[in-house]
Every structure is written in structure tokens, then in C-alpha cells.
Design an enzyme around this catalytic site. Structure first.
Site, PDB file in Angstrom:
ATOM      1  N   LEU A  30       0.808  -1.225   0.000  1.00 37.95           N
ATOM      2  CA  LEU A  30       0.000   0.000   0.000  1.00 37.95           C
ATOM      3  C   LEU A  30       0.845   1.282   0.000  1.00 37.95           C
ATOM      4  CD1 LEU A  30      -2.790   1.330   0.252  1.00 37.95           C
ATOM      5  CD2 LEU A  30      -2.612   1.039   2.724  1.00 37.95           C
ATOM      6  N   TYR A  84     -16.900  -5.159  15.832  1.00 34.82           N
ATOM      7  CA  TYR A  84     -16.039  -5.588  16.943  1.00 34.82           C
ATOM      8  C   TYR A  84     -16.797  -6.615  17.769  1.00 34.82           C
ATOM      9  CZ  TYR A  84     -12.683  -1.966  15.951  1.00 34.82           C
ATOM     10  OH  TYR A  84     -11.736  -1.196  15.339  1.00 34.82           O
ATOM     11  N   GLN A 110      -7.134  -3.894   0.432  1.00 33.82           N
ATOM     12  CA  GLN A 110      -5.868  -3.753  -0.305  1.00 33.82           C
ATOM     13  C   GLN A 110      -5.897  -4.599  -1.584  1.00 33.82           C
ATOM     14  OE1 GLN A 110      -3.450  -3.192   3.800  1.00 33.82           O
ATOM     15  NE2 GLN A 110      -2.132  -3.607   2.073  1.00 33.82           N
ATOM     16  N   ASP A 162       4.241   1.173   7.640  1.00 33.98           N
ATOM     17  CA  ASP A 162       4.383   0.320   8.825  1.00 33.98           C
ATOM     18  C   ASP A 162       5.836   0.229   9.273  1.00 33.98           C
ATOM     19  OD1 ASP A 162       1.679  -0.158   8.849  1.00 33.98           O
ATOM     20  OD2 ASP A 162       1.850  -2.337   8.929  1.00 33.98           O
ATOM     21  N   GLY A 208      -9.459   1.465  14.660  1.00 34.05           N
ATOM     22  CA  GLY A 208      -9.504   2.837  14.149  1.00 34.05           C
ATOM     23  C   GLY A 208      -9.257   2.870  12.657  1.00 34.05           C
ATOM     24  N   GLU A 259       9.625  -5.437  -4.895  1.00 33.37           N
ATOM     25  CA  GLU A 259       8.674  -6.134  -4.016  1.00 33.37           C
ATOM     26  C   GLU A 259       8.996  -7.624  -4.019  1.00 33.37           C
ATOM     27  OE1 GLU A 259       6.182  -5.579  -1.662  1.00 33.37           O
ATOM     28  OE2 GLU A 259       6.356  -7.763  -1.624  1.00 33.37           O
TER      29      GLU A 259
HETATM   30  C1  LIG Z   1      -6.536  -7.176   9.888  1.00 34.57           C
HETATM   31  C2  LIG Z   1      -5.999  -5.819   9.549  1.00 34.57           C
HETATM   32  C3  LIG Z   1      -6.882  -4.790   9.219  1.00 34.57           C
HETATM   33  C4  LIG Z   1      -6.390  -3.523   8.919  1.00 34.57           C
HETATM   34  N1  LIG Z   1      -7.266  -2.518   8.595  1.00 34.57           N
HETATM   35  C5  LIG Z   1      -6.813  -1.291   8.299  1.00 34.57           C
HETATM   36  C6  LIG Z   1      -7.703  -0.258   7.889  1.00 34.57           C
HETATM   37  O1  LIG Z   1      -8.904  -0.456   7.815  1.00 34.57           O
HETATM   38  N2  LIG Z   1      -7.171   0.957   7.556  1.00 34.57           N
HETATM   39  C7  LIG Z   1      -5.815   1.185   7.614  1.00 34.57           C
HETATM   40  O2  LIG Z   1      -5.382   2.311   7.300  1.00 34.57           O
HETATM   41  N3  LIG Z   1      -4.945   0.220   7.969  1.00 34.57           N
HETATM   42  C8  LIG Z   1      -5.404  -1.004   8.316  1.00 34.57           C
HETATM   43  N4  LIG Z   1      -4.520  -1.994   8.621  1.00 34.57           N
HETATM   44  C9  LIG Z   1      -3.079  -1.709   8.592  1.00 34.57           C
HETATM   45  C10 LIG Z   1      -2.545  -1.782   7.170  1.00 34.57           C
HETATM   46  O3  LIG Z   1      -2.825  -3.033   6.598  1.00 34.57           O
HETATM   47  C11 LIG Z   1      -1.045  -1.515   7.157  1.00 34.57           C
HETATM   48  O4  LIG Z   1      -0.783  -0.334   7.878  1.00 34.57           O
HETATM   49  C12 LIG Z   1      -0.525  -1.357   5.729  1.00 34.57           C
HETATM   50  O5  LIG Z   1      -0.706  -2.531   4.972  1.00 34.57           O
HETATM   51  C13 LIG Z   1       0.968  -1.017   5.748  1.00 34.57           C
HETATM   52  O6  LIG Z   1       1.426  -0.938   4.436  1.00 34.57           O
HETATM   53  P1  LIG Z   1       2.985  -0.875   4.133  1.00 34.57           P
HETATM   54  O7  LIG Z   1       3.065  -0.765   2.651  1.00 34.57           O
HETATM   55  O8  LIG Z   1       3.628   0.154   4.983  1.00 34.57           O
HETATM   56  O9  LIG Z   1       3.557  -2.249   4.673  1.00 34.57           O
HETATM   57  P2  LIG Z   1       3.270  -3.756   4.196  1.00 34.57           P
HETATM   58  O10 LIG Z   1       1.883  -3.886   3.690  1.00 34.57           O
HETATM   59  O11 LIG Z   1       3.702  -4.647   5.295  1.00 34.57           O
HETATM   60  O12 LIG Z   1       4.218  -3.929   2.945  1.00 34.57           O
HETATM   61  C14 LIG Z   1       5.606  -4.064   3.051  1.00 34.57           C
HETATM   62  C15 LIG Z   1       6.065  -4.769   1.793  1.00 34.57           C
HETATM   63  O13 LIG Z   1       7.476  -4.745   1.750  1.00 34.57           O
HETATM   64  C16 LIG Z   1       7.901  -5.963   1.151  1.00 34.57           C
HETATM   65  N5  LIG Z   1       9.304  -6.159   1.553  1.00 34.57           N
HETATM   66  C17 LIG Z   1       9.819  -6.244   2.807  1.00 34.57           C
HETATM   67  N6  LIG Z   1      11.147  -6.354   2.762  1.00 34.57           N
HETATM   68  C18 LIG Z   1      11.496  -6.348   1.461  1.00 34.57           C
HETATM   69  C19 LIG Z   1      12.738  -6.435   0.768  1.00 34.57           C
HETATM   70  N7  LIG Z   1      13.924  -6.533   1.422  1.00 34.57           N
HETATM   71  N8  LIG Z   1      12.735  -6.383  -0.585  1.00 34.57           N
HETATM   72  C20 LIG Z   1      11.564  -6.273  -1.297  1.00 34.57           C
HETATM   73  N9  LIG Z   1      10.359  -6.191  -0.680  1.00 34.57           N
HETATM   74  C21 LIG Z   1      10.329  -6.217   0.675  1.00 34.57           C
HETATM   75  C22 LIG Z   1       6.965  -7.011   1.719  1.00 34.57           C
HETATM   76  O14 LIG Z   1       6.911  -8.152   0.889  1.00 34.57           O
HETATM   77  C23 LIG Z   1       5.647  -6.233   1.754  1.00 34.57           C
HETATM   78  O15 LIG Z   1       4.838  -6.459   0.615  1.00 34.57           O
HETATM   79  C24 LIG Z   1      -4.992  -3.279   8.936  1.00 34.57           C
HETATM   80  C25 LIG Z   1      -4.098  -4.324   9.258  1.00 34.57           C
HETATM   81  C26 LIG Z   1      -4.588  -5.572   9.567  1.00 34.57           C
HETATM   82  C27 LIG Z   1      -3.622  -6.665   9.919  1.00 34.57           C
END
Ligand SMILES: Cc1cc2nc3c(=O)[nH]c(=O)nc-3n(C[C@H](O)[C@H](O)[C@H](O)COP(=O)(O)OP(=O)(O)OC[C@H]3O[C@@H](n4cnc5c(N)ncnc54)[C@H](O)[C@@H]3O)c2cc1C
Length: 544
Positions: free
Chosen positions: A15, A218, A115, A307, A316, A35
Site C-alpha cells: 500500500l 467488533y 488492499q 508500517d 480505528g 517487491e
Molecule cells: C486485519 C488488519 C486490518 C487492517 N485494517 C486497516 C484499515 O482499515 N485501515 C488502515 O489504514 N490500515 C489497516 N490496517 C493496517 C494496514 O494493513 C497496514 O498499515 C498497511 O498494509 C501497511 O502498508 P505498508 O506498505 O507500509 O507495509 P506492508 O503492507 O507490510 O508492505 C511491506 C512490503 O514490503 C515488502 N518487503 C519487505 N522487505 C522487502 C525487501 N527486502 N525487498 C523487497 N520487498 C520487501 C513485503 O513483501 C511487503 O509487501 C490493517 C491491518 C490488519 C492486519
């Protein structure tokens, strides 16, 4: 030997990585995204996309496409409730419908899209804007020097390693961020408090749902705490289980230790409130519910986002949104520094601005987790609940690029229902017409700087037209009642300018300076503010 040179390399194509690539592309910067996975999300995870995030997608022309994709997945504008089980008692209504009370704050609405639905839209947009996404590719090592970052890319399948050189790197590599760890950036906050699971299941829940439109449910039952989301046809969904309580009242947060099908079917039936309902388990994912934020978001040419920068429980729906907004803050700064429109100093403001927002948002998610799901964690040192709209639209950026007024009270957030227009806050939405077309003030922002002046602020518009070229950037100027027309007094109230003042709004839609009256030297005053917003640039430096 370097195989490829790129201006920005993004590690992590989920994301936040994809959103950041879109925002960079919008500013004309092509990036390379690495990725590890083979494609976009296969698990729904985030679904609540808040107004601020939708505003950022609106600014890059994606709002409509995302709304269309969202409508295929959910009946929009549902409620968020807590129950003892789905067929049982409703305990609390957090929202009757998710846009309740926030309709006038923004031209954009909160929406629900997973997502799985959102990432392909972002991927297509990023590619249209010149991004290259390399799937099944891992950043195996990251080294930096004074001029750039060198990354060894390892294919997941067979094939040779390649070396990529980038001017800057964005680590959007998730909660366990290997890059953040390699850089030795510590995590602060509450750590991990539950070994949680998400159970993806098939079950016909139409009878239990009745005619309610519930976006998030919830479950705060006597034996199980977590939450549900359901598919649009109510034939499938997922249940998150964060904690359980056994017959003797003993609480367990080590849910991931037993992910067997019989246990998961039992959880789903209990949370649905029907012990005999046919339930088929499709998949179970184990994850750690935690609330942590990085002590800093930058090390040299590497920036940490999403993240990787702050991980929070889903209570939230803030985590993904906060990460997308990291990317929005960072993208224009990288673009301006890369082509020389701003000085390197601007990049220091990313950590200054986003770190406090990440910590604040994480604390708010944690407070909700404790209050909604696990009071046993203790309510003593919790940050008091701040309203959702304030978390989403009312947080403040503080940095050297923002010129705070002399009488500023340093507030870190404010209620967007009563915006102040002070420097550091999001420029408020005011309904206006531009060239006879209905717009929002927000539609004026997105690429260049903008001066918005009150009806008697013509001097500020003239100053903007002179100062932009002297500092080498575009500054569009609009005066209320002239180029832009709105209801009498609305702009002055929302932006706090008085009848002859003005604001300077950055490309990311944040106010970076404000005058509440005419000034003896409007050009000098505005040049100082614009120079600060460009990382400490002066007119001489810009010409040189
Ligand atoms: C059940 C659940 C419900 C949620 N609901 C919400 C919601 O309603 N609203 C909201 O805002 N958030 C929500 N979240 C949180 C949200 O899903 C995360 O905050 C978001 O996905 C974070 O995105 P990101 O891209 O930072 O990290 P990630 O989605 O963790 O992506 C990181 C990516 O980096 C890649 N990666 C890691 N290391 C390497 C490397 N060395 N080389 C290449 N690729 C690599 C991984 O494969 C991964 O695809 C929810 C989470 C959960 C678990």
C-alpha cells in the site's frame, strides 16, 4: 558495477510503496519499486480509507477510479459497532455510518476498499506515471555514501543479482523493516501485546446480519475479542481474534499458537453466535498486534515510511492511512530536491513532520485497542481518545519549513470542524467556484505552491507573482472574490486570514505561512516564507 541508476528506489510494493510511487510520478519522478511478493495484495487487510487519504488520491486524479473499485467490494458508508456476537446484543455504536458528521470537512468521503481492490488501481497509476515495479525481487543489501544508495537486488527465483544505484531510497518494507533494523533505528512505544490471527472463512451470514449495513463489527464476547469484516454478498469474511478468555476467566493473547481448523471454526461460530452454522476455513494468518514507532524516519539518503515507521493495531483503521500520508509528505520534497527547486534541508523536515504524527496516531490506535478489545492492558497511561476526524484531518506538521505565527499555542492537533488555518495544519476545505465551476479549495493544490488571499489581499497575490520566479518555483495566486468565488466570509473564517491576509499552501496541501493583514513589505515577507518552505533557500541561491 552498477546495472541501473534511478532517482528514487522504493523497497516494498504494498500500500505505502505503491502510493509513494504514484505521488512521485505525479511530480514527474520515475521510481523503481522492489517487491518480494509476486504481485499485489492477496489478503484484504486495510479497508477503511479515510478522507485525508482520499484527498491525496483525488489530487493525483485517482479518486473516481478508487470509488468505483470500492463499490464493487462493499456497500459504502456502513456502521462500526461492537457486539457480544453477530446474532446477539449490540453493545456500542462507534459510527452509525462512517461519514456521519464529516461530510462538510472535505470534498472526499471515507470509503471501504480492501488492499486487494486498491493496490491494482495504484499499480496501474504508478506504471502510467513511469514507475517500474519489479516483483519477486528482494533488496538484499543497502549501502549509502555521500552521493547515493547502492542496493543489491536478489531475484526470488533463479537469476543473477543486480546492483541498483539511487539518489534516495524509501523503505516501505513493512512492520519488520529489515532496512530500518540494519540502520539501527530503534522502535519506541508499547511493543507487541497479542499474537493475533486473521481467519478467512466462507459462511452464509445473511440471516445474522439482517438488514444492517455493518462495515466493521467488533466482537467483545465473554470468551473472544476481535473483529469481523464481511464480503458484499455476506457469504464470506474474516475474523480477527486478538484475545480469548477461558472458562476460569484466564485471558490468553497467544492465539497464534493454535490455528487448527477445528479451533478456528469454533472461533467463527462463537463470534457469529451460531454454533451449528456451516463454516469453511480458507486461510489463517498469524500476526503480532503491536503499537510502535521508529525513533527517527531518516538516515542519510534513506527514508522510512508506512508500517516500517509506525505499526499500530487496526482499531480505528489508521495504520495504512498514516503510511500513505507519509508518502504524500515525502514525495513532493524528494521531487523538489531532485530537480533543484528546493535545498537538501527540506528533506530533514520529513522526519520532523511525520514522526510526531506517526507517534500520535499509534497512541490513538492503542487507546482504542485497550478500550475496545483488551482493558486488561491497563488504562492508566493511555492517551485520551481524540476524535477520528481530528486524527485524520486535524494533525499538525511542525518543522523548519513551516513559519509559525508569533502567538501560536503550539497545538499538535485541532478539530477540523473548527479549522484555524494556522501554519502546519492541512489547508481546510471551502466550497468555491473557479471559472464558474464548483470546486474545493483543495483542488487548487497538488503540484506547485499556492497563495490564497482574502478579498482585500491583492498585494499578496502581486507579491506571489514576483516571488515565485525569484526563487525558481511556480506560485499560483488566487484572491477570494476574484479568481475564486466562495460564500461571504467562509474563506477568512476557515483560514483565519482576516479580510486582507493570505496563506501560502505547499504542494501537499499544508499551510506553511499565514498573514492576517497587509504588510509593509509583502514581497520580502513572502520570499522569507517560501524560502523556508524550500528548505532554507534564498533568492540569490536559487539564481546561482
Ligand atoms: C486485519 C488488519 C486490518 C487492517 N485494517 C486497516 C484499515 O482499515 N485501515 C488502515 O489504514 N490500515 C489497516 N490496517 C493496517 C494496514 O494493513 C497496514 O498499515 C498497511 O498494509 C501497511 O502498508 P505498508 O506498505 O507500509 O507495509 P506492508 O503492507 O507490510 O508492505 C511491506 C512490503 O514490503 C515488502 N518487503 C519487505 N522487505 C522487502 C525487501 N527486502 N525487498 C523487497 N520487498 C520487501 C513485503 O513483501 C511487503 O509487501 C490493517 C491491518 C490488519 C492486519
Amino acid at each position: 558495477m552498477v546495472d541501473e541508476d534511478v532517482p528514487v528506489l522504493i523497497v516494498g510494493g504494498s500500500l505505502v510503496g505503491l502510493s509513494t510511487a504514484v505521488f512521485l510520478g505525479h511530480h514527474g519522478v520515475p521510481s523503481l519499486v522492489l517487491e518480494r511478493h509476486r504481485g499485489t495484495a492477496i489478503h484484504p487487510r486495510a479497508a477503511l480509507v479515510n478522507q485525508r487519504t482520499m484527498e491525496t488520491y483525488r489530487a493525483v486524479g485517482l479518486e473516481e477510479e478508487i470509488e468505483e473499485a470500492a463499490a464493487r467490494e462493499f456497500v459504502q458508508n456502513g456502521a462500526i459497532v461492537s457486539v457480544d456476537n453477530l446474532g446477539g446484543n449490540e453493545l456500542d455504536w462507534y459510527f452509525r455510518f462512517i461519514n456521519e458528521g464529516v461530510e462538510d470537512l472535505s470534498p472526499s468521503a471515507r470509503i471501504f476498499i480492501t488492499q486487494i481492490g486498491l493496490e491494482p488501481v495504484l499499480l496501474r497509476a504508478a506504471e502510467r506515471l513511469g514507475t517500474r515495479i519489479q516483483y519477486a525481487s528482494e533488496a538484499a543489501s543497502v549501502d549509502q555514501d555521500a552521493d547515493g544508495v547502492t542496493v543489491v537486488v536478489r531475484p526470488r527465483d533463479d537469476g543473477p543479482e543486480r546492483t541498483v544505484r539511487a539518489r534516495y531510497l524509501v523503505a516501505a518494507d513493512g512492520a519488520h523493516s529489515p532496512i530500518r533494523e540494519r540502520l539501527g533505528i530503534r522502535q519506541l512505544g508499547h511493543g507487541s501485546f497479542s499474537d493475533s490471527i486473521t481467519i478467512y472463512f466462507k459462511a452464509d451470514v445473511r440471516r445474522l446480519m439482517g438488514d444492517r449495513n455493518l462495515s466493521v463489527v467488533y466482537v467483545f464476547g465473554p470468551h473472544l475479542q476481535g473483529f469481523f469484516r464481511f464480503s458484499i454478498d455476506l457469504q464470506a469474511g474474516f475474523l480477527v481474534v486478538n484475545s480469548t478468555v477461558d472458562g476460569n476467566g484466564a485471558r490468553s493473547v497467544r492465539i497464534g499458537e493454535d490455528m487448527s481448523a477445528p479451533t478456528c471454526i469454533g472461533y467463527v461460530r462463537e463470534a457469529l453466535g451460531d454454533p451449528d452454522l456451516p463454516v469453511e476455513i480458507e486461510n489463517v494468518q498469524r500476526w503480532s498486534a503491536s503499537a510502535e514507532y521508529a525513533e527517527r524516519l531518516r538516515e542519510g539518503r534513506v527514508f522510512v515510511a508506512g508500517d516500517a515507521a509506525h505499526v499500530m493495531p487496526p482499531t480505528g483503521g489508521f495504520g495504512g492511512n498514516c503510511g500513505v500520508q507519509d508518502g504524500y509528505d515525502l514525495a513532493w520534497k524528494l521531487a523538489y530536491v531532485l530537480d533543484g527547486r528546493a535545498d537538501e534541508g527540506l528533506l530533514a523536515t520529513y522526519d520532523a513532520e511525520r514522526n510526531s504524527v506517526g507517534a500520535f496516531t499509534t497512541e490513538q490506535a492503542y487507546t482504542r485497542y485497550v478500550l475496545r478489545l483488551d482493558p486488561a492492558l491497563g488504562k492508566e497511561n493511555l492517551m485520551p481518545v481524540v476524535h477520528e476526524a481530528t486524527i485524520e484531518l486535524g494533525y499538525r506538521h511542525r518543522s523548519a519549513a513551516i513559519v509559525a505565527g508569533p502567538a501560536d499555542d503550539d497545538a499538535m492537533w485541532e478539530d477540523p470542524h473548527e479549522p484555524s488555518g494556522r501554519p502546519g495544519f492541512r489547508a481546510p476545505h471551502v466550497a468555491v467556484t473557479v471559472g464558474g465551476v464548483d470546486r474545493s479549495t483543495l483542488d487548487l493544490f497538488g503540484r506547485g505552491f499556492v497563495v490564497l488571499a482574502a478579498p482585500d489581499g491583492e498585494d499578496w497575490c502581486a507579491a506571489a507573482r514576483a516571488v515565485g520566479p525569484s526563487l525558481g518555483v511556480t506560485v499560483d495566486a488566487y484572491r477570494i472574490g476574484a479568481e475564486v468565488v466562495g460564500a461571504a466570509g467562509m474563506f477568512e473564517t476557515a483560514y483565519g486570514t482576516g479580510p486582507a491576509g493570505a496563506v501560502l499552501v505547499r504542494p501537499d496541501g499544508f499551510v506553511s505561512w499565514r498573514a492576517s493583514a497587509v504588510h509593509a513589505d509583502p514581497e520580502g515577507e513572502l520570499a522569507g516564507a517560501l524560502g523556508a518552505a524550500l528548505g532554507g533557500r534564498t533568492a540569490i541561491a536559487a539564481r546561482g
